[in-house]
Design a protein around this motif. Sequence first.
Motif, PDB file in Angstrom:
ATOM      1  N   VAL A   6       0.859  -1.188   0.000  1.00  0.00           N
ATOM      2  CA  VAL A   6       0.000   0.000   0.000  1.00  0.00           C
ATOM      3  C   VAL A   6       0.894   1.236   0.000  1.00  0.00           C
ATOM      4  CG1 VAL A   6      -1.752   1.317   1.258  1.00  0.00           C
ATOM      5  CG2 VAL A   6      -1.816  -1.184   1.311  1.00  0.00           C
ATOM      6  N   ASP A   7       0.708   2.104  -0.980  1.00  0.00           N
ATOM      7  CA  ASP A   7       1.384   3.413  -0.993  1.00  0.00           C
ATOM      8  C   ASP A   7       0.280   4.430  -0.707  1.00  0.00           C
ATOM      9  OD1 ASP A   7       2.834   5.691  -1.396  1.00  0.00           O
ATOM     10  OD2 ASP A   7       3.707   5.060  -3.324  1.00  0.00           O
ATOM     11  N   ILE A   8       0.223   4.883   0.529  1.00  0.00           N
ATOM     12  CA  ILE A   8      -0.945   5.659   0.968  1.00  0.00           C
ATOM     13  C   ILE A   8      -0.952   7.087   0.430  1.00  0.00           C
ATOM     14  CG2 ILE A   8      -0.143   6.683   3.161  1.00  0.00           C
ATOM     15  CD1 ILE A   8      -3.386   4.681   2.867  1.00  0.00           C
ATOM     16  N   HIS A   9       0.213   7.564  -0.037  1.00  0.00           N
ATOM     17  CA  HIS A   9       0.258   8.938  -0.548  1.00  0.00           C
ATOM     18  C   HIS A   9       1.387   9.076  -1.562  1.00  0.00           C
ATOM     19  CE1 HIS A   9      -0.098  13.281  -0.598  1.00  0.00           C
ATOM     20  NE2 HIS A   9       1.196  13.375  -0.372  1.00  0.00           N
ATOM     21  N   THR A  10       1.006   9.267  -2.802  1.00  0.00           N
ATOM     22  CA  THR A  10       2.008   9.434  -3.852  1.00  0.00           C
ATOM     23  C   THR A  10       1.511  10.447  -4.877  1.00  0.00           C
ATOM     24  OG1 THR A  10       3.277   8.318  -5.587  1.00  0.00           O
ATOM     25  CG2 THR A  10       1.092   7.445  -5.148  1.00  0.00           C
ATOM     26  N   HIS A  11       2.458  11.097  -5.543  1.00  0.00           N
ATOM     27  CA  HIS A  11       2.090  12.032  -6.606  1.00  0.00           C
ATOM     28  C   HIS A  11       2.372  11.435  -7.980  1.00  0.00           C
ATOM     29  CE1 HIS A  11       1.501  15.550  -3.893  1.00  0.00           C
ATOM     30  NE2 HIS A  11       2.253  14.803  -3.119  1.00  0.00           N
ATOM     31  N   ARG A  12       2.835  10.188  -8.006  1.00  0.00           N
ATOM     32  CA  ARG A  12       3.170   9.557  -9.287  1.00  0.00           C
ATOM     33  C   ARG A  12       2.451   8.225  -9.402  1.00  0.00           C
ATOM     34  NH1 ARG A  12       8.237   7.790 -10.359  1.00  0.00           N
ATOM     35  NH2 ARG A  12       8.344   6.982  -8.245  1.00  0.00           N
ATOM     36  N   VAL A  13       1.765   8.010 -10.502  1.00  0.00           N
ATOM     37  CA  VAL A  13       1.080   6.734 -10.719  1.00  0.00           C
ATOM     38  C   VAL A  13       2.115   5.682 -11.096  1.00  0.00           C
ATOM     39  CG1 VAL A  13      -0.680   5.519 -12.046  1.00  0.00           C
ATOM     40  CG2 VAL A  13      -0.938   7.955 -11.583  1.00  0.00           C
ATOM     41  N   LYS A  14       2.110   4.575 -10.387  1.00  0.00           N
ATOM     42  CA  LYS A  14       2.994   3.468 -10.736  1.00  0.00           C
ATOM     43  C   LYS A  14       2.133   2.298 -11.166  1.00  0.00           C
ATOM     44  CE  LYS A  14       4.431   5.143  -7.223  1.00  0.00           C
ATOM     45  NZ  LYS A  14       4.166   5.174  -5.876  1.00  0.00           N
ATOM     46  N   ASP A  15       2.551   1.664 -12.244  1.00  0.00           N
ATOM     47  CA  ASP A  15       1.781   0.554 -12.773  1.00  0.00           C
ATOM     48  C   ASP A  15       2.353  -0.739 -12.212  1.00  0.00           C
ATOM     49  OD1 ASP A  15      -0.143  -0.639 -14.160  1.00  0.00           O
ATOM     50  OD2 ASP A  15       0.810  -0.473 -16.127  1.00  0.00           O
ATOM     51  N   CYS A  16       1.661  -1.336 -11.284  1.00  0.00           N
ATOM     52  CA  CYS A  16       2.182  -2.515 -10.615  1.00  0.00           C
ATOM     53  C   CYS A  16       1.007  -3.294 -10.019  1.00  0.00           C
ATOM     54  CB  CYS A  16       3.163  -2.051  -9.529  1.00  0.00           C
ATOM     55  SG  CYS A  16       3.703  -3.336  -8.441  1.00  0.00           S
ATOM     56  N   ASP A  17       0.924  -4.587 -10.336  1.00  0.00           N
ATOM     57  CA  ASP A  17      -0.196  -5.419  -9.886  1.00  0.00           C
ATOM     58  C   ASP A  17      -0.228  -5.619  -8.388  1.00  0.00           C
ATOM     59  OD1 ASP A  17      -0.968  -5.750 -12.416  1.00  0.00           O
ATOM     60  OD2 ASP A  17      -0.050  -7.719 -12.706  1.00  0.00           O
ATOM     61  N   ASP A  18       0.963  -5.483  -7.823  1.00  0.00           N
ATOM     62  CA  ASP A  18       1.152  -5.866  -6.438  1.00  0.00           C
ATOM     63  C   ASP A  18       0.920  -4.701  -5.482  1.00  0.00           C
ATOM     64  OD1 ASP A  18       1.740  -7.999  -5.002  1.00  0.00           O
ATOM     65  OD2 ASP A  18       3.909  -7.704  -4.934  1.00  0.00           O
ATOM     66  N   LEU A  19       0.275  -3.653  -5.972  1.00  0.00           N
ATOM     67  CA  LEU A  19       0.269  -2.398  -5.237  1.00  0.00           C
ATOM     68  C   LEU A  19      -1.096  -1.729  -5.273  1.00  0.00           C
ATOM     69  CD1 LEU A  19       2.007   0.115  -4.097  1.00  0.00           C
ATOM     70  CD2 LEU A  19       2.181   0.802  -6.486  1.00  0.00           C
ATOM     71  N   VAL A  20      -1.547  -1.222  -4.113  1.00  0.00           N
ATOM     72  CA  VAL A  20      -2.652  -0.267  -4.126  1.00  0.00           C
ATOM     73  C   VAL A  20      -2.081   1.077  -3.718  1.00  0.00           C
ATOM     74  CG1 VAL A  20      -4.771  -1.591  -3.794  1.00  0.00           C
ATOM     75  CG2 VAL A  20      -3.354  -1.102  -1.828  1.00  0.00           C
ATOM     76  N   GLN A  21      -2.519   2.126  -4.375  1.00  0.00           N
ATOM     77  CA  GLN A  21      -1.942   3.438  -4.101  1.00  0.00           C
ATOM     78  C   GLN A  21      -3.040   4.506  -4.110  1.00  0.00           C
ATOM     79  OE1 GLN A  21       0.821   4.144  -7.352  1.00  0.00           O
ATOM     80  NE2 GLN A  21      -0.608   3.292  -8.832  1.00  0.00           N
TER      81      GLN A  21
END
Length: 222
Positions: A6-21
């Motif tokens: 979990v990336d609870i706060h980001t300004h960049r979209v990352k494309d990754c199946d293993d991640l909620v952001q």
Amino acid sequence: MESKFVDIHTHRVKDCDDLVQIVNLDLEQPCLEQDYYSYGIHPWDLDNAEFQLEKALQTLEEKLKLPQVVALGEAGLDKMHKTSFERQIKLFERQIELSEAMQKPMILHDVRSHNEIIALRKKHKARQPWILHGFSGTEQDIKQLIGQGIYLSVGESLLHPKRKISKSFKFIDLDYLFLETDMAKIGIETIYETAANLLEMDIDVLRAQIFSNFARLFGLEK
Ligand SMILES: [Zn+2]
């Protein structure tokens, strides 16, 4: 259910199946249907001479109606910034009201303003969860904030062993912990690895813990 990062706060979209952001966007930026988003009025926005409070709040309210916009933020207070603190408080209070009315948690920008943030949480009897992002404080700060039910999100500062957060990190109650990349051009995995080391904890256990915090707060998973 598999526990993702979990990336609870980001300004960049990352494309990754293993991640909620939760991707933080500016009010004028559109969001997509995938991923989760947050929109808010940052206290620094008050510097802009063209800033119009009522118009911005109206746009924000429209954004918060979208189901993929799961949080209001960044909002908060910044004592080191030049804009009048009084104006910052007014703006923040309006956003507290909006967060409560729309039932969306808040992601907080807090620079040397713990006391005021806690006082305003009490004043407004806020029920929505608040997540203080970019936390890097002391054990004392941790007790004070978590004592008021405020969640703490730690980012890139954790990678610098000399910063005080490296020492205080282990005092964060795991039920109140999130991790984030914010502006940093690194993967969230790097922060998880460092966090797991500091906690002397298996990274998969940490991942399950933070994912369950996310599911509890936002009641959803994509
Ligand atoms: Zn940010």
